[in-house]
Write a protein that holds these residues in place. Structure first.
Motif, short mmCIF file in Angstrom:
data_model
loop_
_atom_site.label_atom_id
_atom_site.label_comp_id
_atom_site.label_asym_id
_atom_site.label_seq_id
_atom_site.Cartn_x
_atom_site.Cartn_y
_atom_site.Cartn_z
N THR A 22 5.98 -4.41 -1.32
CA THR A 22 6.87 -3.26 -1.45
C THR A 22 8.18 -3.59 -2.17
N LEU A 23 8.30 -4.81 -2.66
CA LEU A 23 9.42 -5.13 -3.55
C LEU A 23 9.15 -4.63 -4.97
N ALA A 24 7.98 -4.03 -5.19
CA ALA A 24 7.63 -3.47 -6.50
C ALA A 24 8.60 -2.34 -6.85
N PRO A 25 8.76 -2.07 -8.14
CA PRO A 25 9.65 -0.97 -8.54
C PRO A 25 8.99 0.39 -8.33
N SER A 26 9.84 1.41 -8.23
CA SER A 26 9.35 2.78 -8.13
C SER A 26 10.37 3.73 -8.72
N ALA A 27 9.91 4.92 -9.11
CA ALA A 27 10.80 5.91 -9.71
C ALA A 27 11.92 6.28 -8.75
N ALA A 28 13.16 6.12 -9.20
CA ALA A 28 14.35 6.44 -8.40
C ALA A 28 14.38 5.67 -7.08
N ASN A 29 13.61 4.59 -7.00
CA ASN A 29 13.50 3.77 -5.78
C ASN A 29 13.05 4.60 -4.58
N LEU A 30 12.23 5.62 -4.82
CA LEU A 30 11.80 6.48 -3.72
C LEU A 30 10.56 5.96 -3.00
N GLN A 31 9.93 4.92 -3.54
CA GLN A 31 8.89 4.18 -2.82
C GLN A 31 7.84 5.10 -2.19
N PRO A 32 7.07 5.83 -2.99
CA PRO A 32 6.14 6.81 -2.42
C PRO A 32 4.88 6.21 -1.83
N TRP A 33 4.72 4.90 -1.91
CA TRP A 33 3.51 4.28 -1.39
C TRP A 33 3.48 4.29 0.14
N ARG A 34 2.28 4.50 0.65
CA ARG A 34 2.01 4.38 2.08
C ARG A 34 0.70 3.62 2.21
N PHE A 35 0.52 2.90 3.32
CA PHE A 35 -0.67 2.06 3.49
C PHE A 35 -1.35 2.36 4.81
N LEU A 36 -2.65 2.55 4.74
CA LEU A 36 -3.46 2.59 5.96
C LEU A 36 -4.29 1.32 5.95
N VAL A 37 -3.98 0.40 6.87
CA VAL A 37 -4.68 -0.88 6.95
C VAL A 37 -5.85 -0.74 7.92
N ILE A 38 -7.04 -0.97 7.43
CA ILE A 38 -8.25 -0.84 8.24
C ILE A 38 -8.81 -2.24 8.47
N ASP A 39 -8.73 -2.70 9.73
CA ASP A 39 -9.15 -4.08 9.99
C ASP A 39 -10.02 -4.24 11.23
N THR A 40 -10.45 -3.15 11.85
CA THR A 40 -11.37 -3.28 12.98
C THR A 40 -12.81 -3.13 12.48
N PRO A 41 -13.75 -3.84 13.06
CA PRO A 41 -15.14 -3.74 12.62
C PRO A 41 -15.67 -2.30 12.68
N GLU A 42 -15.30 -1.57 13.71
CA GLU A 42 -15.79 -0.20 13.87
C GLU A 42 -15.34 0.70 12.72
N LEU A 43 -14.07 0.60 12.37
CA LEU A 43 -13.56 1.46 11.30
C LEU A 43 -14.04 1.01 9.93
N LYS A 44 -14.23 -0.29 9.75
CA LYS A 44 -14.78 -0.75 8.48
C LYS A 44 -16.21 -0.26 8.30
N GLN A 45 -16.97 -0.21 9.39
CA GLN A 45 -18.32 0.34 9.33
C GLN A 45 -18.29 1.83 8.99
N LYS A 46 -17.30 2.52 9.52
CA LYS A 46 -17.16 3.94 9.22
C LYS A 46 -16.80 4.16 7.75
N LEU A 47 -16.04 3.21 7.21
CA LEU A 47 -15.63 3.29 5.80
C LEU A 47 -16.77 2.94 4.85
N LEU A 48 -17.72 2.14 5.29
CA LEU A 48 -18.77 1.61 4.42
C LEU A 48 -19.51 2.69 3.62
N PRO A 49 -20.08 3.72 4.24
CA PRO A 49 -20.78 4.72 3.43
C PRO A 49 -19.85 5.52 2.53
#
Length: 220
Positions: free
Chosen positions: A47-74
């Motif tokens: 998040t030290l990356a640049p952004s327009a007007a430094n408004l930093q519009p990025w958001r992250f959903l980190v998926i790291d449980t086996p159950e949710l990764k399986q849900k993401l697979l298909p």
């Protein structure tokens, strides 16, 4: 005045080694787990990356449980890196990121980076500007800044000895529905992160002469 020291968890590799060794890895060692602490550090550096007007519009959903990764697979068309990697980072763009302007510029004032009246003026300026922009223009800003932070995330991961692959091939609408993400956000890409089971294969790049033009574009 104290000077903050670099995080002890960061690896120190020459920058050009990092960019030359980065590969898109599609086969991961499923036994390797990245701690939440280290994932947070990777995201912090990204998040030290640049952004327009430094408004930093990025958001992250980190998926790291086996159950949710399986849900993401298909949703990701059964690409195995989704379940084999330590985590999948969904990079989102906040289409209402202007809401954070007061907080961002307030922090800049607290840090001594700008006077309060300047921050107030900038908040008012960008709030007015964003309110008159068409939705597609705001979406484009989110995609541009999301691309910047995504590349930085992959380079930070490589510097720390991890491998990544950006994933654009997935059902974005289904992803948003399954993970209950509101229309405030747009899905930019998924990034699998972990340790390679097989190295990413080397690739070729077009010569700079094929992609760069000085002062005027080729007429071909």
């Amino acid at each position: 005045m104290s000077i903050s020291q670099p995080s002890q968890t960061m690896e120190h590799q020459p920058f050009f080694d990092v960019i030359q060794e980065r590969r898109s890895v599609r086969s991961y060692n499923p036994e390797v787990k990245i701690s939440r602490e280290e994932l947070v550090e990777i995201l912090r550096q990204a998040t030290l990356a640049p952004s327009a007007a430094n408004l930093q519009p990025w958001r992250f959903l980190v998926i790291d449980t086996p159950e949710l990764k399986q849900k993401l697979l298909p949703i990701a068309f059964n690409q195995q890196q989704v379940v084999e990697a330590s985590a999948v980072v969904a990079v989102l763009g906040d289409l209402e990121n202007i809401r954070m302007a007061e907080k961002i510029y307030g922090q800049a004032v607290e840090a001594g980076f700008m006077p309060a009246d300047t921050a107030k003026s900038m908040v008012e300026h960008y709030t007015g500007m964003y309110s008159s922009m068409p939705p597609e223009a705001i979406r484009q800003i989110a995609y541009t800044d999301g691309g910047l932070v995504s590349m930085q995330l992959m380079l930070v991961a490589r510097a720390k000895g991890y491998d990544t692959v950006p994933i654009g091939g997935y059902d974005k609408q289904k992803f948003m529905e399954t993970f209950r993400i509101s229309e405030r956000y747009t899905s930019i890409m998924l990034i699998a992160i972990g340790k390679a089971a097989k190295p990413g294969h080397p690739t070729v790049r077009l010569a700079v002469d094929d992609v760069a033009f000085f002062n005027e574009m080729s007429k071909e």
